[in-house]
Scaffold this active site. Structure first.
Site, PDB file in Angstrom:
ATOM      1  N   ASP A  37      14.220  56.856  43.577  1.00 36.48           N
ATOM      2  CA  ASP A  37      13.687  57.277  42.111  1.00 36.48           C
ATOM      3  C   ASP A  37      13.632  58.900  42.304  1.00 36.48           C
ATOM      4  O   ASP A  37      13.296  59.425  43.237  1.00 36.48           O
ATOM      5  CB  ASP A  37      12.187  56.856  41.782  1.00 36.48           C
ATOM      6  CG  ASP A  37      12.092  56.928  40.260  1.00 36.48           C
ATOM      7  OD1 ASP A  37      12.287  55.866  39.799  1.00 36.48           O
ATOM      8  OD2 ASP A  37      12.124  58.045  39.482  1.00 36.48           O
ATOM      9  N   ASP A  63      18.105  61.777  42.933  1.00 36.90           N
ATOM     10  CA  ASP A  63      18.613  61.778  41.583  1.00 36.90           C
ATOM     11  C   ASP A  63      19.973  61.119  41.587  1.00 36.90           C
ATOM     12  O   ASP A  63      20.946  61.565  42.265  1.00 36.90           O
ATOM     13  CB  ASP A  63      18.863  63.397  41.149  1.00 36.90           C
ATOM     14  CG  ASP A  63      19.415  63.467  39.882  1.00 36.90           C
ATOM     15  OD1 ASP A  63      19.891  62.397  39.211  1.00 36.90           O
ATOM     16  OD2 ASP A  63      19.561  64.679  39.296  1.00 36.90           O
ATOM     17  N   TYR A 154      22.638  55.844  23.832  1.00 32.53           N
ATOM     18  CA  TYR A 154      21.909  55.044  24.763  1.00 32.53           C
ATOM     19  C   TYR A 154      22.636  53.636  24.748  1.00 32.53           C
ATOM     20  O   TYR A 154      23.158  53.049  25.985  1.00 32.53           O
ATOM     21  CB  TYR A 154      20.611  54.624  24.374  1.00 32.53           C
ATOM     22  CG  TYR A 154      19.734  53.789  25.372  1.00 32.53           C
ATOM     23  CD1 TYR A 154      19.537  53.767  26.651  1.00 32.53           C
ATOM     24  CD2 TYR A 154      19.516  52.562  24.969  1.00 32.53           C
ATOM     25  CE1 TYR A 154      18.663  52.948  27.492  1.00 32.53           C
ATOM     26  CE2 TYR A 154      18.695  51.343  25.422  1.00 32.53           C
ATOM     27  CZ  TYR A 154      18.386  51.665  26.801  1.00 32.53           C
ATOM     28  OH  TYR A 154      17.676  50.778  27.473  1.00 32.53           O
ATOM     29  N   LYS A 158      24.647  50.987  27.690  1.00 31.38           N
ATOM     30  CA  LYS A 158      24.000  49.688  28.116  1.00 31.38           C
ATOM     31  C   LYS A 158      25.190  48.814  27.684  1.00 31.38           C
ATOM     32  O   LYS A 158      25.402  47.603  28.275  1.00 31.38           O
ATOM     33  CB  LYS A 158      22.762  49.433  27.147  1.00 31.38           C
ATOM     34  CG  LYS A 158      21.574  50.220  27.616  1.00 31.38           C
ATOM     35  CD  LYS A 158      21.174  49.645  29.050  1.00 31.38           C
ATOM     36  CE  LYS A 158      20.949  50.982  29.917  1.00 31.38           C
ATOM     37  NZ  LYS A 158      20.313  50.531  31.250  1.00 31.38           N
ATOM     38  N   ILE A 187      10.659  46.170  25.764  1.00 34.24           N
ATOM     39  CA  ILE A 187       9.500  46.025  26.787  1.00 34.24           C
ATOM     40  C   ILE A 187       8.652  47.230  27.042  1.00 34.24           C
ATOM     41  O   ILE A 187       9.143  48.322  26.978  1.00 34.24           O
ATOM     42  CB  ILE A 187      10.164  45.823  28.519  1.00 34.24           C
ATOM     43  CG1 ILE A 187      11.007  44.584  28.425  1.00 34.24           C
ATOM     44  CG2 ILE A 187       8.888  45.447  29.166  1.00 34.24           C
ATOM     45  CD1 ILE A 187      10.865  43.194  27.948  1.00 34.24           C
ATOM     46  N   THR A 189       7.257  49.702  28.284  1.00 35.52           N
ATOM     47  CA  THR A 189       7.064  50.705  29.295  1.00 35.52           C
ATOM     48  C   THR A 189       6.808  52.183  28.922  1.00 35.52           C
ATOM     49  O   THR A 189       6.736  52.407  27.682  1.00 35.52           O
ATOM     50  CB  THR A 189       8.022  50.553  30.354  1.00 35.52           C
ATOM     51  OG1 THR A 189       9.210  51.146  29.497  1.00 35.52           O
ATOM     52  CG2 THR A 189       8.636  48.981  30.551  1.00 35.52           C
TER      53      THR A 189
END
Ligand code: NAD
Length: 254
Positions: A37, A63, A154, A158, A187, A189
């Protein structure tokens, strides 16, 4: 689940959110887990999961938009774990733009969500071949199936993840590597909260609106996704490859 105990798993974007829940579930199932991460918080995440499960959890700050950092991260994995059985490509950026997206915004999101994911897979592959096979799980989304207003940047990434999944399932099958994508609905998050800030909308109002889009009438939890990721990575899913597994509370069916 069968075939997870003692396996080595790499989870990108595992410092928080879905990646954290996936790292936790794989660790609970007996895997040695590596969290890759950008955020230093990943170190704390790795320590707390490792303490809870008693299995080794390692962190590498990387990264995934920087190829040299990816190569260095896998060199560290090789020194300790020698091989990789499971790769979960979960890290992603949420740059939410429509037709107005600039070339910088396009490059920034493609560099992580598509090119970064591909380079992590490419550089992880030698260690998966060394293991004699395994499973790759890519995080796509309902956003990889439908159009959503102001989400073009985005959603394009995907959709791309699903394309990569199907191509790699073919290319990597000679090495006994299965490749699937897991496609969550909404979700709740940190990404959800950040997206609300980015779009200038109230999180509670947005939660109420979004909940209605799912047959189950709510957003999902990270744990409801992590169990499916663990399943598809396990030997219980040994005849599943090139597939999209929906974990969307009925979003697409509605
Ligand atoms: N949350 C949702 O509603 C939802 C729905 C469908 C699909 N997904 C997918 O699930 C995955 C995880 O989403 P989330 O909600 O947990 O997101 P999140 O933003 O909470 O977490 C993403 C993690 O990826 C890391 N990351 C981002 N860029 C990186 C980079 N360049 N290199 C390394 N790490 C990087 C971040 O630091 C963070 O820890 C994503 O692929 C997302 O597209 C999420």
């Amino acid at each position: 689940m069968r075939g997870l105990k003692g396996k080595t798993a790499v989870v990108t974007g595992g410092a928080q959110g879905l990646g954290r829940a996936i790292a936790q579930r794989l660790s609970e199932e007996g895997c040695n887990v590596w969290i890759f991460d950008l955020k230093r918080d990943g170190e704390e995440t790795a320590d707390s999961i490792g303490q809870a499960t008693g299995n080794p959890v390692y962190f590498v700050q990387v990264d995934i938009a920087a190829e040299q950092q990816i190569e260095a991260a896998f060199r560290r994995v090789a020194e300790v774990s020698e091989q990789v059985d499971i790769l979960v490509n979960n890290a992603a950026r949420f740059i939410l733009k429509g037709i107005e997206a600039t070339s910088q915004e396009w490059k920034a999101i493609l560099d992580v969500n598509v090119i970064g994911t591909s380079l992590v897979t490419q550089h992880g592959l030698p260690l998966m071949k060394k293991a004699g096979g395994g499973a790759i799980v890519n995080l796509s989304s309902v956003s990889g199936f439908v159009g959503q207003s102001s989400f073009a940047t985005y959603n394009a990434t995907k959709f791309a993840i699903r394309g990569l999944t199907k191509c790699w399932a073919i290319d990597l099958s000679p090495f006994h590597i299965r490749v699937n994508s897991v496609c969550p609905g909404y979700i709740r998050t940190e990404a959800f909260e950040n997206s609300c800030v980015q779009l200038g909308i109230d999180p509670e109002e947005e939660n109420a609106r979004i909940s209605q889009l799912h047959i189950l009438g709510r957003q999902g939890t990270a744990e409801e996704v992590s169990g499916v990721v663990a399943f598809v990575a396990s030997d219980d899913a040994s005849f599943i490859t090139g597939e999209d597994l929906m974990v969307d509370g009925g979003y697409l069916a509605k």
